[in-house]
Design a protein around this motif. Structure first.
Motif, PDB file in Angstrom:
ATOM      1  N   TYR A 190     -26.131 -38.245 -40.767  1.00 35.35           N
ATOM      2  CA  TYR A 190     -26.783 -37.140 -40.080  1.00 35.35           C
ATOM      3  C   TYR A 190     -25.762 -36.061 -39.775  1.00 35.35           C
ATOM      4  O   TYR A 190     -24.712 -36.344 -39.187  1.00 35.35           O
ATOM      5  N   ALA A 191     -26.048 -34.838 -40.159  1.00 33.12           N
ATOM      6  CA  ALA A 191     -25.110 -33.747 -39.957  1.00 33.12           C
ATOM      7  C   ALA A 191     -25.561 -32.799 -38.848  1.00 33.12           C
ATOM      8  O   ALA A 191     -24.929 -31.765 -38.637  1.00 33.12           O
ATOM      9  N   GLY A 192     -26.624 -33.135 -38.158  1.00 33.13           N
ATOM     10  CA  GLY A 192     -27.138 -32.267 -37.094  1.00 33.13           C
ATOM     11  C   GLY A 192     -26.363 -32.428 -35.793  1.00 33.13           C
ATOM     12  O   GLY A 192     -25.364 -33.135 -35.726  1.00 33.13           O
ATOM     13  N   ASN A 193     -26.862 -31.786 -34.756  1.00 33.07           N
ATOM     14  CA  ASN A 193     -26.195 -31.884 -33.458  1.00 33.07           C
ATOM     15  C   ASN A 193     -27.171 -32.103 -32.296  1.00 33.07           C
ATOM     16  O   ASN A 193     -26.835 -31.877 -31.155  1.00 33.07           O
ATOM     17  N   ASP A 194     -28.406 -32.534 -32.604  1.00 29.10           N
ATOM     18  CA  ASP A 194     -29.392 -32.700 -31.529  1.00 29.10           C
ATOM     19  C   ASP A 194     -29.572 -34.136 -31.079  1.00 29.10           C
ATOM     20  O   ASP A 194     -30.499 -34.437 -30.358  1.00 29.10           O
ATOM     21  N   HIS A 195     -28.697 -35.042 -31.468  1.00 27.23           N
ATOM     22  CA  HIS A 195     -28.782 -36.439 -31.008  1.00 27.23           C
ATOM     23  C   HIS A 195     -27.455 -36.879 -30.455  1.00 27.23           C
ATOM     24  O   HIS A 195     -26.424 -36.496 -30.845  1.00 27.23           O
TER      25      HIS A 195
END
Length: 65
Positions: free
Chosen positions: A60-65
């Motif tokens: 996962y490359a996101g930042n919301d977790h």
């Protein structure tokens, strides 16, 4: 992903969405999902159960977790 606005939790919105989806895929031999946090009890109430010793994993490359 299935998300219900928290302001609408407890009104049957998620349950209806799941009933429609499960109806569409009722003839499939397996239905799998990943439940997050508080949603586990919701999915258990719909008949889903934890299976074996599976562990959720991702890249996962996101930042919301």
């Amino acid at each position: 992903h299935m998300l219900v606005d928290p302001d609408f939790h407890g009104f049957g919105v998620g349950r209806k969405m799941m009933e429609l989806m499960q109806g569409k895929y009722k003839d499939f031999h397996q239905q799998m999902l990943t439940a997050d946090g508080e949603a586990v009890d919701f999915y258990k109430a719909l008949g889903f159960e934890r299976t074996g010793k599976t562990e959720p994993m991702w890249v996962y490359a996101g930042n919301d977790h």
